[in-house]
Scaffold this active site. Structure first.
Site, PDB file in Angstrom:
ATOM      1  N   GLU A 196      40.335  49.060  34.869  1.00 20.09           N
ATOM      2  CA  GLU A 196      39.615  49.054  36.151  1.00 20.09           C
ATOM      3  C   GLU A 196      39.824  50.403  36.814  1.00 20.09           C
ATOM      4  OE1 GLU A 196      40.499  47.485  40.626  1.00 20.09           O
ATOM      5  OE2 GLU A 196      41.051  46.131  38.975  1.00 20.09           O
ATOM      6  N   THR A 201      37.718  47.908  43.790  1.00 19.62           N
ATOM      7  CA  THR A 201      37.483  48.160  45.212  1.00 19.62           C
ATOM      8  C   THR A 201      35.984  48.235  45.501  1.00 19.62           C
ATOM      9  OG1 THR A 201      39.442  49.604  45.002  1.00 19.62           O
ATOM     10  CG2 THR A 201      38.503  49.340  47.189  1.00 19.62           C
ATOM     11  N   LYS A 233      40.626  37.097  41.815  1.00 20.24           N
ATOM     12  CA  LYS A 233      41.696  38.087  41.882  1.00 20.24           C
ATOM     13  C   LYS A 233      42.612  37.658  43.020  1.00 20.24           C
ATOM     14  CE  LYS A 233      42.468  42.835  43.441  1.00 20.24           C
ATOM     15  NZ  LYS A 233      41.824  44.120  43.810  1.00 20.24           N
TER      16      LYS A 233
END
Length: 213
Positions: A43, A72, A131
């Site tokens: 990521e 993000t 998450k």
């Protein structure tokens, strides 16, 4: 990639490496070293310097060896730009416009949540997995507690998880763990790649042990 493929990959590899750095070239080298050490899910946080350039570069060079997502992802533009740069999945710290847009674009999403209400909202929004963030202060017991009312959901704890914590989260029922600075260290800022390589191998081994493989 679709949601089923992403959850299958998370279940197989049990480890998502998060790259966030101030040096674009160092971020790219970090990705290369991680893949060399056996990490297959990466990521790239959009808060990194030239994040879209990093995403584009490593997607082009490592796409056959790894699966690369954007982290993000908060806004609709974040989702669109990340996909255009080569990201195959999106990771968010919370439910936001980026979550909805990424799903509309066909990108599977790891949607950030912490409370039961947020977990339910993430699932109803269409997230591939939740998450669980920030997870470090909550511990593996929180994953186990959430799995009781939500037995069909997939949880990926992220935030403040060290090497010694990996197996505990996986044995508590986490699908995988997401690891940022405890794994990447100073490498994305131009730091020690040799130390990164050693840590990556340790985390890969810990993920395997935690999954019972």
């Amino acid at each position: 990639m679709d949601s089923r493929e992403l959850t299958s990959l998370l279940a197989e590899h049990r480890l998502l490496a998060i790259i966030r750095g101030s040096d674009p070239a160092a971020c790219r080298r970090t990705a290369e070293v991680l893949v060399e050490a056996g990490v297959r899910l990466l990521e790239v946080s959009l808060t990194s310097a030239d994040a879209l350039g990093v995403l584009s570069g490593i997607s082009a060079t490592l796409g056959a060896e790894a699966h690369i997502g954007a982290g993000t992802v908060l806004t609709a533009d974040d989702a669109r730009n990340a996909q255009a740069a080569g990201a195959t999945f999106a990771v968010t710290p919370a439910l936001a416009d980026g979550t909805t847009t990424a799903i509309e674009l066909g990108m599977p999403v790891l949607a950030g949540a912490m409370t039961p209400t947020e977990v339910l909202a993430a699932d109803r929004a269409g997230a591939a997995a939740v998450k669980l963030f920030p997870a470090g202060g909550l511990g593996p017991g929180y994953v186990k507690a959430l799995r009781d009312p939500f037995p069909g959901l997939h949880f990926v704890p992220v935030g403040g998880i060290g090497l010694a914590d990996v197996s505990g989260y996986l044995r508590a029922g986490a699908l995988a763990v997401g690891i940022g600075s405890p794994l990447s260290g100073d490498a994305p800022h131009g730091g020690d790649l040799g130390a990164l390589r050693a840590r990556a191998r340790e985390f890969v081994a810990a993920a395997g042990e935690g999954s019972g493989t």
